[in-house]
Design a protein around this motif. Structure first.
Motif, PDB file in Angstrom:
ATOM      1  N   LEU A 201     -35.782  28.223 -17.335  1.00 56.34           N
ATOM      2  CA  LEU A 201     -36.054  27.012 -18.007  1.00 56.34           C
ATOM      3  C   LEU A 201     -34.387  27.257 -18.077  1.00 56.34           C
ATOM      4  O   LEU A 201     -33.620  25.809 -18.403  1.00 56.34           O
ATOM      5  N   THR A 202     -33.926  28.252 -18.643  1.00 59.24           N
ATOM      6  CA  THR A 202     -32.479  28.319 -19.372  1.00 59.24           C
ATOM      7  C   THR A 202     -31.425  28.192 -18.621  1.00 59.24           C
ATOM      8  O   THR A 202     -30.503  26.994 -18.219  1.00 59.24           O
ATOM      9  N   ARG A 203     -31.934  28.529 -17.254  1.00 59.34           N
ATOM     10  CA  ARG A 203     -31.015  28.540 -16.329  1.00 59.34           C
ATOM     11  C   ARG A 203     -30.881  26.302 -15.335  1.00 59.34           C
ATOM     12  O   ARG A 203     -30.167  26.333 -15.239  1.00 59.34           O
ATOM     13  N   LYS A 204     -31.886  26.776 -15.665  1.00 64.62           N
ATOM     14  CA  LYS A 204     -32.387  24.916 -15.409  1.00 64.62           C
ATOM     15  C   LYS A 204     -31.679  23.797 -15.928  1.00 64.62           C
ATOM     16  O   LYS A 204     -31.404  22.864 -15.831  1.00 64.62           O
ATOM     17  N   ARG A 205     -32.209  24.372 -17.558  1.00 62.97           N
ATOM     18  CA  ARG A 205     -31.525  23.021 -18.729  1.00 62.97           C
ATOM     19  C   ARG A 205     -29.790  23.452 -18.696  1.00 62.97           C
ATOM     20  O   ARG A 205     -28.934  22.034 -18.245  1.00 62.97           O
ATOM     21  N   ILE A 206     -29.063  24.457 -18.795  1.00 58.69           N
ATOM     22  CA  ILE A 206     -28.151  25.170 -18.372  1.00 58.69           C
ATOM     23  C   ILE A 206     -27.110  24.023 -16.942  1.00 58.69           C
ATOM     24  O   ILE A 206     -26.254  23.234 -16.918  1.00 58.69           O
ATOM     25  N   GLN A 207     -27.770  24.006 -15.573  1.00 51.87           N
ATOM     26  CA  GLN A 207     -27.689  23.528 -15.028  1.00 51.87           C
ATOM     27  C   GLN A 207     -27.750  22.087 -14.635  1.00 51.87           C
ATOM     28  O   GLN A 207     -26.574  21.402 -14.096  1.00 51.87           O
ATOM     29  N   ARG A 208     -28.563  21.621 -15.491  1.00 53.42           N
ATOM     30  CA  ARG A 208     -28.482  20.005 -15.325  1.00 53.42           C
ATOM     31  C   ARG A 208     -27.522  19.722 -16.251  1.00 53.42           C
ATOM     32  O   ARG A 208     -26.269  18.885 -16.048  1.00 53.42           O
ATOM     33  N   ALA A 209     -26.804  20.857 -17.434  1.00 48.75           N
ATOM     34  CA  ALA A 209     -25.659  20.150 -18.327  1.00 48.75           C
ATOM     35  C   ALA A 209     -24.622  20.970 -17.669  1.00 48.75           C
ATOM     36  O   ALA A 209     -23.790  19.043 -17.766  1.00 48.75           O
ATOM     37  N   LYS A 210     -24.641  21.161 -16.678  1.00 44.11           N
ATOM     38  CA  LYS A 210     -23.580  21.501 -16.257  1.00 44.11           C
ATOM     39  C   LYS A 210     -22.761  19.793 -15.142  1.00 44.11           C
ATOM     40  O   LYS A 210     -21.393  19.879 -15.253  1.00 44.11           O
ATOM     41  N   GLU A 211     -23.821  19.444 -14.904  1.00 46.92           N
ATOM     42  CA  GLU A 211     -23.930  18.071 -13.489  1.00 46.92           C
ATOM     43  C   GLU A 211     -23.772  17.070 -14.714  1.00 46.92           C
ATOM     44  O   GLU A 211     -22.774  16.258 -14.393  1.00 46.92           O
ATOM     45  N   LEU A 212     -24.196  17.415 -16.053  1.00 39.08           N
ATOM     46  CA  LEU A 212     -23.669  15.784 -16.629  1.00 39.08           C
ATOM     47  C   LEU A 212     -22.622  16.187 -17.504  1.00 39.08           C
ATOM     48  O   LEU A 212     -22.065  14.897 -18.042  1.00 39.08           O
ATOM     49  N   LEU A 213     -22.098  17.558 -17.372  1.00 39.20           N
ATOM     50  CA  LEU A 213     -20.637  17.821 -18.229  1.00 39.20           C
ATOM     51  C   LEU A 213     -19.744  17.227 -16.878  1.00 39.20           C
ATOM     52  O   LEU A 213     -18.371  16.571 -17.111  1.00 39.20           O
ATOM     53  N   ALA A 214     -20.397  16.911 -15.506  1.00 40.64           N
ATOM     54  CA  ALA A 214     -19.112  17.566 -14.841  1.00 40.64           C
ATOM     55  C   ALA A 214     -18.983  15.549 -14.222  1.00 40.64           C
ATOM     56  O   ALA A 214     -17.957  15.102 -13.677  1.00 40.64           O
ATOM     57  N   GLY A 215     -19.954  15.215 -14.278  1.00 43.77           N
ATOM     58  CA  GLY A 215     -20.645  13.866 -13.820  1.00 43.77           C
ATOM     59  C   GLY A 215     -20.637  12.393 -14.797  1.00 43.77           C
ATOM     60  O   GLY A 215     -21.131  11.150 -13.980  1.00 43.77           O
ATOM     61  N   THR A 216     -20.576  12.605 -16.052  1.00 44.07           N
ATOM     62  CA  THR A 216     -21.011  11.639 -16.762  1.00 44.07           C
ATOM     63  C   THR A 216     -20.086  11.758 -17.787  1.00 44.07           C
ATOM     64  O   THR A 216     -19.068  12.637 -18.129  1.00 44.07           O
ATOM     65  N   ARG A 217     -20.156  10.526 -19.112  1.00 51.09           N
ATOM     66  CA  ARG A 217     -19.331  10.805 -20.645  1.00 51.09           C
ATOM     67  C   ARG A 217     -20.483  11.250 -21.399  1.00 51.09           C
ATOM     68  O   ARG A 217     -19.180  10.925 -22.467  1.00 51.09           O
ATOM     69  N   GLU A 222     -24.895  14.710 -26.954  1.00 53.88           N
ATOM     70  CA  GLU A 222     -26.441  13.478 -25.861  1.00 53.88           C
ATOM     71  C   GLU A 222     -26.657  14.798 -25.212  1.00 53.88           C
ATOM     72  O   GLU A 222     -27.670  14.519 -24.856  1.00 53.88           O
ATOM     73  N   ILE A 223     -25.516  15.400 -24.902  1.00 51.28           N
ATOM     74  CA  ILE A 223     -26.159  16.312 -22.940  1.00 51.28           C
ATOM     75  C   ILE A 223     -27.129  17.282 -24.183  1.00 51.28           C
ATOM     76  O   ILE A 223     -27.792  17.732 -23.289  1.00 51.28           O
ATOM     77  N   SER A 224     -27.422  18.007 -25.147  1.00 55.23           N
ATOM     78  CA  SER A 224     -28.106  18.905 -25.512  1.00 55.23           C
ATOM     79  C   SER A 224     -28.682  18.443 -25.828  1.00 55.23           C
ATOM     80  O   SER A 224     -30.079  19.024 -25.653  1.00 55.23           O
ATOM     81  N   GLU A 225     -28.677  17.303 -26.266  1.00 52.05           N
ATOM     82  CA  GLU A 225     -30.048  16.560 -25.890  1.00 52.05           C
ATOM     83  C   GLU A 225     -31.374  16.494 -25.780  1.00 52.05           C
ATOM     84  O   GLU A 225     -32.346  16.525 -24.932  1.00 52.05           O
ATOM     85  N   GLN A 226     -30.313  15.582 -23.891  1.00 52.66           N
ATOM     86  CA  GLN A 226     -30.736  15.408 -22.955  1.00 52.66           C
ATOM     87  C   GLN A 226     -31.640  16.559 -21.455  1.00 52.66           C
ATOM     88  O   GLN A 226     -32.537  16.842 -20.957  1.00 52.66           O
ATOM     89  N   VAL A 227     -31.040  17.907 -21.664  1.00 50.95           N
ATOM     90  CA  VAL A 227     -31.964  19.228 -21.534  1.00 50.95           C
ATOM     91  C   VAL A 227     -31.894  19.661 -22.251  1.00 50.95           C
ATOM     92  O   VAL A 227     -32.788  21.175 -22.080  1.00 50.95           O
ATOM     93  N   GLY A 228     -33.234  19.217 -23.780  1.00 55.42           N
ATOM     94  CA  GLY A 228     -33.903  19.929 -24.478  1.00 55.42           C
ATOM     95  C   GLY A 228     -33.068  20.674 -25.815  1.00 55.42           C
ATOM     96  O   GLY A 228     -34.747  21.697 -25.653  1.00 55.42           O
ATOM     97  N   TYR A 229     -32.413  20.817 -25.920  1.00 55.81           N
ATOM     98  CA  TYR A 229     -31.432  21.954 -27.093  1.00 55.81           C
ATOM     99  C   TYR A 229     -31.871  21.018 -28.260  1.00 55.81           C
ATOM    100  O   TYR A 229     -31.402  20.109 -28.468  1.00 55.81           O
ATOM    101  N   GLN A 230     -31.730  20.988 -29.655  1.00 58.14           N
ATOM    102  CA  GLN A 230     -32.476  20.249 -30.733  1.00 58.14           C
ATOM    103  C   GLN A 230     -31.217  20.011 -31.522  1.00 58.14           C
ATOM    104  O   GLN A 230     -31.012  18.985 -32.112  1.00 58.14           O
ATOM    105  N   THR A 231     -30.163  21.490 -31.260  1.00 54.96           N
ATOM    106  CA  THR A 231     -28.822  21.242 -31.821  1.00 54.96           C
ATOM    107  C   THR A 231     -27.901  21.353 -31.028  1.00 54.96           C
ATOM    108  O   THR A 231     -28.195  21.937 -30.034  1.00 54.96           O
ATOM    109  N   SER A 232     -26.595  20.738 -30.897  1.00 50.89           N
ATOM    110  CA  SER A 232     -25.537  20.825 -29.724  1.00 50.89           C
ATOM    111  C   SER A 232     -24.810  22.322 -30.535  1.00 50.89           C
ATOM    112  O   SER A 232     -24.488  22.684 -29.356  1.00 50.89           O
TER     113      SER A 232
END
Length: 263
Positions: A201-217, A222-232
């Motif tokens: 679950l952690t690896r999957k969330r970090i992987q998704r976070a990396k995709e969002l960091l590289a490909g979005t503004r 906001e990314i923290s929230e989208q990958v399931g962490y309650q606090t940034s």
């Protein structure tokens, strides 16, 4: 803009290469010159070149010694070697260090430009490979490739987790969804995927976070929230533990490496 460093103790050769490359590049590349390997190493301690064109025989430090010293660099540039003699031993050693081309003096302009274009292409290919390594979790790819061997409950578990990364999901939550005993699910998950439930679950969330960091503004919060962490704050802590850098630094490094702005 890529940088090409020309290293040669002969002023005429050095300036000839510089002028040829400046005409060829039409301002798209920065052409830097050094009159010795010592001067080149000093420059490289503060700046980065994507391509080095160096003479073999120079006083103090030879071109081969320069290449050898660059071997430990994390950003190893492509290299073209030039020489006044067809020296087989030098050529052999140069090729062992991954030199793209070995050109003889007097240098043919067309051969020089062809070698430079090839070297820069190889540098681009290498950068893309390194970039993919930074973006992709190899263990997750391995896990995905083996999914045909998983039992139906584990396939369903992975599918559920992939679809609910933005939610706080525990092993107990998942076991209730699948109508399974949580202890049995934990053992089965590790046995088949090679990862514990929490590690996957952690690896999957970090992987998704990396995709969002590289490909979005999206902001870090906001990314923290989208990958399931309650606090940034907690997200940043987990990300640092996984990637040895902060999300903000990771984003800057990725953008700098691919030379593109976030869309």
């Amino acid at each position: 803009m890529k940088t090409i460093l020309v290293v040669d103790d002969e002023p005429r050769t050095r300036e000839g290469i510089r002028k040829t490359l400046e005409i060829w590049s039409s301002g798209h590349h920065e052409i830097i010159t050094s009159s010795s390997a010592v001067e080149a190493l000093d420059w490289l301690s503060s700046y980065k070149a994507q391509l080095i064109i160096t003479d073999i025989r120079m006083p103090e430090i030879s071109g081969l010694e320069l290449i050898e010293q660059l071997g430990d660099s994390p950003h190893h540039p492509s290299v073209i070697v030039i020489s006044g003699h067809a020296e087989f031993d030098y050529a052999q050693r140069a090729l062992r260090y991954g030199v793209v081309e070995y050109l003889l003096k007097p240098i043919d302009k067309k051969k020089l430009i062809a070698a430079v274009e090839l070297a820069l292409k190889r540098n681009n290919d290498f950068d893309q490979i390194e970039q993919m390594k930074r973006l992709v979790d190899a263990k997750l790819i391995e896990t995905a490739q083996e999914d045909r061997l998983y039992s139906e409950p584990i396939k369903e578990a992975i599918q559920y987790l992939d679809q609910h990364l933005h939610e706080p999901v525990s092993l107990r939550d998942l076991s209730l969804v699948l109508h399974m005993n949580s202890s049995y699910l934990s053992v089965l998950f590790k046995e088949q995927t090679g990862l514990t439930f929490s590690n996957y679950l952690t690896r999957k969330r970090i992987q998704r976070a990396k995709e969002l960091l590289a490909g979005t503004r999206l902001s870090i919060a906001e990314i923290s929230e989208q990958v399931g962490y309650q606090t940034s704050k907690y997200f940043v802590k987990v990300f640092k533990s996984s990637e040895n850098t902060s999300p903000a630094k990771y984003r800057r490094q990725v953008i700098d490496n691919i030379g593109e702005k976030i869309q």
